[in-house]
Design a protein around this motif. Structure first.
Motif, mmCIF file in Angstrom:
data_model
loop_
_atom_site.group_PDB
_atom_site.id
_atom_site.type_symbol
_atom_site.label_atom_id
_atom_site.label_comp_id
_atom_site.label_asym_id
_atom_site.label_seq_id
_atom_site.Cartn_x
_atom_site.Cartn_y
_atom_site.Cartn_z
ATOM 1 N N GLU A 1 -9.742 2.513 -12.202
ATOM 2 C CA GLU A 1 -8.354 2.077 -12.357
ATOM 3 C C GLU A 1 -7.395 2.980 -11.580
ATOM 4 N N ILE A 2 -7.736 4.263 -11.533
ATOM 5 C CA ILE A 2 -6.915 5.198 -10.762
ATOM 6 C C ILE A 2 -7.050 4.865 -9.275
ATOM 7 N N LEU A 3 -8.296 4.614 -8.863
ATOM 8 C CA LEU A 3 -8.553 4.386 -7.434
ATOM 9 C C LEU A 3 -7.835 3.152 -6.924
ATOM 10 N N ILE A 4 -7.922 2.057 -7.682
ATOM 11 C CA ILE A 4 -7.369 0.818 -7.125
ATOM 12 C C ILE A 4 -5.854 0.755 -7.243
ATOM 13 N N THR A 5 -5.236 1.746 -7.912
ATOM 14 C CA THR A 5 -3.775 1.808 -7.842
ATOM 15 C C THR A 5 -3.364 2.757 -6.718
ATOM 16 N N SER A 6 -4.346 3.273 -5.980
ATOM 17 C CA SER A 6 -4.049 4.136 -4.844
ATOM 18 C C SER A 6 -4.503 3.491 -3.536
ATOM 19 N N VAL A 7 -5.566 2.705 -3.588
ATOM 20 C CA VAL A 7 -6.146 2.148 -2.366
ATOM 21 C C VAL A 7 -6.596 0.722 -2.662
ATOM 22 N N GLU B 1 0.834 -1.205 0.000
ATOM 23 C CA GLU B 1 0.000 0.000 0.000
ATOM 24 C C GLU B 1 0.867 1.253 0.000
ATOM 25 N N LEU C 1 -5.557 10.331 -1.706
ATOM 26 C CA LEU C 1 -5.498 8.859 -1.776
ATOM 27 C C LEU C 1 -4.081 8.388 -2.100
ATOM 28 N N LYS C 2 -3.239 9.306 -2.592
ATOM 29 C CA LYS C 2 -1.834 8.971 -2.859
ATOM 30 C C LYS C 2 -0.957 9.343 -1.675
#
Lengths: 301, 399
Positions: free
Chosen positions: B210-216, A69, A100-101
Motif C-alpha cells: 500500500e505504501i509502494l503503490i501510493t508512491s509509484v 505521479e 520512491l517519494k
C-alpha cells in the motif's frame, strides 16, 4: 482552495456498496478527522483519494486536479495495515521508500538520519526492521510518511502501539505540520485524540456521510437540554423547570424542561444560596456522538 | 520512468547483496568442482604407480620402449619391465617390486592372449597402461602418419546434404550446449521467477504494497521488479558462464581436453531468441502467481505448474536426438513451455525449417508480452487483496 475535494464518490465491491455518495473537503493547515466504525468506508474513501481505487461515480480533486505521479510525491500516507520491508536494515528501508517519494538518495539519507534522531531510532538504524519492537516500527512508518515533507498527510490510526510519550510526540508533530500549512487527514477510533487535534470532522457510517463540520458545531448539534452542576451542598430537588436530577460520580446532571434556560437554573441556585463550584451546559463528547450516530439514533433535527 | 529504475535497482541489489545469493552463485561451480575432485580422488585412490612386469618368451616385442609421457597428465603411465622367465617375474612380484606381471601366450600374435598374475587385485591403470605399452611397441615402426592414425582413431564429421549443418566427433559442443543451456535456463528461470514471486507475496504479506503503490504506479512497480529479478537470474548465468570459460582455460594447464570447438553464431542467435522470451514469459507468469496467491508457500506450489513442462524435453532427450524430425520432437520444439529446451536441442541434430523456428520464436515473444501484461493486470487487482485469490476470469473481466 481545498487541497482535497471529494465530491459524491461511490464505490461498490460486488453487491456491497462500500462508499455511497460521500463528499468532504480538506483545507490547507487543518487536521481533518475522518471517523467511522470498522467497515464504514473510510479506508475505501482514502484509497479512492490516493487513486488506488477508481470511484464508480463522483470525483476527487487533489491539489487542484486529478492525481498524478508527481502529486504522489506530495502526499504522505500511513496506512492502517502497517508495512515495511522486514528483512533489510531500517535505514536502507527508509531511504528506499523516501527515494520512491522523489527525494534524491543523498537528501533521503540526510532526512532519514534527521528523523531517526528525532524519533530516537538512531541506535537501531542498522537493525533489521523485523528486529524492532512494534512501537519502533510504528515510528519508522511515521518517518516514511513525513520524510519527504508532504503537502498532504493521510494517516490511519496514527497512535496504535505508541506509549504515552511517543503519542505526545506524534501529536506535537502533527500540530507542527498543521502550523506549516500541511493538510492532515486523520482516521482514528480514538475520539479523545480527535477532540484534541481535529479542526473539522466527517463521520461515515455504512458508506454514507453522517456528520460533517467543525467539532464545536457538531457538539452543539448534539447538545441536549441539560446542565452539569458541581456543588459542595446538596442540590434542591424542587428546582423549577428541572425534570430530572441524575447524580454522577463528580457532578450532578440536571435535565431541563422545554423552555427553561441554563440561566434560569443558575439564577435559582444562587437565589437559594447553593455554593456552585462548576456550572456548564452539558455538551456530549465525541464518543457519545459517535455511538449515537452509529447506533442509528440519527442526527438531531 | 525514474521510479521504475529505483524499483529495479532496489530489487536487484536486495537479492544480489544477500549472502544467500552469493552462496547460490558459488554453490553450482563449487558443486561441479567438488564432483570433478571426487572423480579425480577416486581415480587417484585406485591408481598404483608400481611398475608391472611381463614375460615375452617369443620376443613379440622387439627392442621395447616405454610409452612416451604426455606433456600434461595427472597420472603417469606405469613402467613395464621385461623378465626373462616367469619365475623371475614371480620373484619380483613376491618381493613387491612390481604390482603384477603379464605372460604373452605362445600364439599371442594370432590370438592376443595374455595372462595377468598378481598377488591381490591389480590396479585398473596397470592393465590399461600395459595395453598401451604393447600397442605402442607393436606399431612403433610403422610410418609416423599411419602410427598416429592408428593410435588417435578417426575423426568422422556428419554433414547435412546442403552443407549447412555439420557435427564432428570433436564438436561435442553441439550436443552439450543445448543441454547445458537448458539446465542453466531452468535454474535461472526458477531463481528469477522465484525471487519475483517471493518479492510480490512478501510485499503483500508484510503490507508494504500500500505504501509502494501510493508512491509509484503499479505498472512501473511490476516492470521494475520483473527487470530486476530477471537481471538477478542473468547475473547468476553470466557468473556461471564465466566459471565455465575460466574452467576451460585452466583445465588445459593440467591435462589435455582436446580442441574447444567454436560456436556457430546462428545457433547462438537461436538459443538467445528462444531462451530470452521464454525467460520473460515464465518469470512474469510467476510474478503474477505471487500477486494472486495469498501466501508464499501456496505460490511456490503453484509455480510447479510452469516449471515442470520446461524440464519435460530432458526426459525425451534420446528421442529428440535420434529422431529430431519426428512428431514428438517437432511438437515439443513448437509448444511454448517445452520449446526453450527442445528447440535448441533439436537444432543440434537437424535442419529445422525456417518457418518452424519463426513460428516458435514469434509465439514465445507474443506470450512473453502477454504474460507481462497479464501479470501487471493481476498484480493491479490482487495487490491489496489479502486472504482471497484473484481468478484468471476476474483478471480478464476487469481488463
Amino acid at each position: 482552495m481545498s487541497t482535497i475535494k471529494v465530491s459524491q464518490i461511490s464505490k461498490s465491491f460486488g453487491p456491497l456498496k462500500a462508499v455511497n455518495e460521500v463528499s468532504f473537503e480538506v483545507e490547507p493547515g487543518e487536521i481533518f478527522g475522518l471517523l467511522g466504525p470498522n467497515g464504514a468506508g473510510k479506508t475505501t474513501s482514502i484509497r479512492i483519494i490516493l487513486d488506488i481505487f477508481k470511484p464508480d461515480s463522483g470525483s476527487v480533486s487533489v491539489l487542484g486536479g486529478n492525481m498524478t505521479e508527481e502529486k504522489k510525491n506530495k502526499i504522505g500516507y500511513l496506512p492502517e495495515e502497517r508495512g515495511l520491508y522486514q528483512d533489510i536494515p531500517l535505514d536502507r528501508c527508509l531511504v528506499y521508500l523516501s527515494t520512491l517519494k522523489g527525494l534524491s538518495e543523498n537528501d533521503a539519507r540526510d532526512r532519514v538520519e534527521e528523523y531517526l534522531e528525532r524519533f530516537d531510532l538512531t541506535q537501531s538504524r542498522k537493525k533489521k526492521v523485523k528486529e524492532l519492537s512494534k512501537g519502533m516500527q510504528q515510528k519508522a512508518q511515521l518517518i516514511t510518511t513525513l520524510v519527504h515533507k508532504p503537502e498532504i498527510i493521510i494517516i490511519d490510526e496514527p497512535f496504535t502501539a505508541l506509549d504515552p510519550v511517543n503519542t505526545q510526540m506524534v501529536k506535537d508533530l502533527l500540530l507542527e505540520e498543521r502550523a506549516k500549512g500541511t493538510s492532515i487527514v486523520m482516521c482514528t477510533h480514538q475520539m479523545h485524540q480527535v477532540e484534541e487535534l481535529a479542526d473539522r470532522i466527517a463521520l461515515i457510517n455504512k458508506g454514507r456521510t453522517m456528520l460533517y463540520g467543525t467539532l464545536d458545531s457538531i457538539r452543539r448539534q448534539f447538545a441536549s437540554e441539560a446542565v452539569i452542576v458541581r456543588s459542595l451542598d446538596e442540590l434542591p430537588t424542587d428546582l423549577p423547570g428541572v425534570s430530572q436530577i441524575q447524580k454522577k460520580n463528580s457532578h450532578t446532571l440536571l435535565q431541563l424542561n422545554k423552555g427553561t434556560t441554563a440561566q434560569d437554573v443558575l439564577r435559582e441556585l444562587i437565589k437559594r444560596n447553593v455554593q456552585v463550584e462548576q456550572f456548564e451546559i452539558a455538551m456530549p463528547d465525541l464518543d457519545e456522538i459517535f455511538i449515537q450516530v452509529v447506533k442509528s439514533e440519527g442526527v438531531p433535527e | 520512468m525514474k521510479k521504475l529504475w529505483l524499483v529495479f535497482l532496489y530489487e536487484y541489489k536486495k537479492h544480489v547483496m544477500r549472502k544467500r545469493f552469493i552462496f547460490a552463485v558459488l554453490s553450482m561451480p563449487l558443486f561441479v568442482a567438488f564432483m570433478i575432485g571426487i572423480g579425480f580422488l577416486s581415480v587417484w585412490l585406485q591408481y598404483n604407480k608400481e611398475p608391472v612386469g611381463y614375460v615375452d618368451p617369443n620376443q613379440v616385442l622387439v627392442n621395447p620402449q616405454q610409452v612416451p609421457e604426455k606433456e600434461k597428465t595427472l597420472f603417469k603411465p606405469v613402467e613395464s619391465i621385461a623378465y626373462q622367465d616367469e619365475s623371475a617375474a614371480k620373484q619380483a612380484l613376491e618381493s613387491g617390486q612390481i604390482q603384477a606381471y603379464f605372460v604373452f601366450s605362445e600364439d599371442y600374435l594370432s590370438t592376443g592372449k595374455v595372462t595377468m598374475k598378481t598377488l591381490t587385485k591389480a590396479s585398473s591403470n596397470a592393465k590399461g597402461d600395459f595395453g598401451d605399452f604393447v600397442s605402442y611397441n607393436l606399431a612403433r615402426d610403422l610410418p609416423k602418419p599411419v602410427f598416429e592414425r592408428l593410435s588417435e582413431g578417426d575423426k568422422i564429421t556428419i554433414r547435412s546434404l546442403d552443407g549447412s549443418r555439420e557435427m564432428g566427433s570433436d564438436n561435442w559442443m553441439v550436443m552439450m550446449l543445448p543441454l547445458l543451456a537448458g539446465v542453466l535456463f531452468i535454474i535461472a528461470v526458477n531463481i528469477s521467477g522465484g525471487y519475483l514471486m517471493q518479492a510480490v507475496v512478501e510485499e503483500k504479506e508484510n503490507r508494504t504494497m500500500e505504501i509502494l503503490i501510493t508512491s509509484v504506479s503499479p505498472t512501473q512497480l511490476m516492470a521494475g521488479k520483473v527487470v530486476g529479478d530477471i537481471m538477478v537470474g542473468l547475473t547468476e548465468l553470466v557468473i556461471w558462464i564465466l566459471f565455465v570459460v575460466v574452467g576451460l582455460k585452466i583445465a588445459p594447464l593440467f591435462f589435455e581436453i582436446g580442441p574447444i570447438p567454436s560456436m556457430d553464431a546462428k545457433y547462438i542467435l537461436l538459443l538467445a531468441g528462444t531462451l530470452i522470451p521464454a525467460f520473460v514469459m515464465v518469470a512474469a507468469a510467476m510474478g503474477a502467481l505471487g500477486a494472486t496467491a495469498t501466501e508464499a508457500r501456496e505460490a511456490q506450489q503453484m509455480a510447479g505448474f510452469f516449471t515442470l513442462p520446461i524440464v519435460v524435453p530432458f526426459w525425451f532427450t534420446s528421442q529428440i536426438m535420434f529422431n529430431p524430425n519426428g512428431a514428438l520432437a517437432i511438437g515439443m520444439s513448437m509448444f511454448p513451455l517445452t520449446a526453450p529446451i527442445a528447440l535448441p536441442l533439436r537444432a543440434g541434430f537437424t535442419n529445422i525449417p525456417w518457418w518452424q523456428t519463426t513460428i516458435t520464436i514469434s509465439v514465445l515473444v507474443v506470450l512473453a508480452v502477454f504474460s507481462l501484461w497479464l501479470s501487471g493486470k493481476i498484480f493491479h487487482i490482487g495487490m491489496l487483496r489479502y486472504g482471497k485469490k484473484v481468478s484468471l476470469k476476474e483478471a480478464f473481466r476487469r481488463s
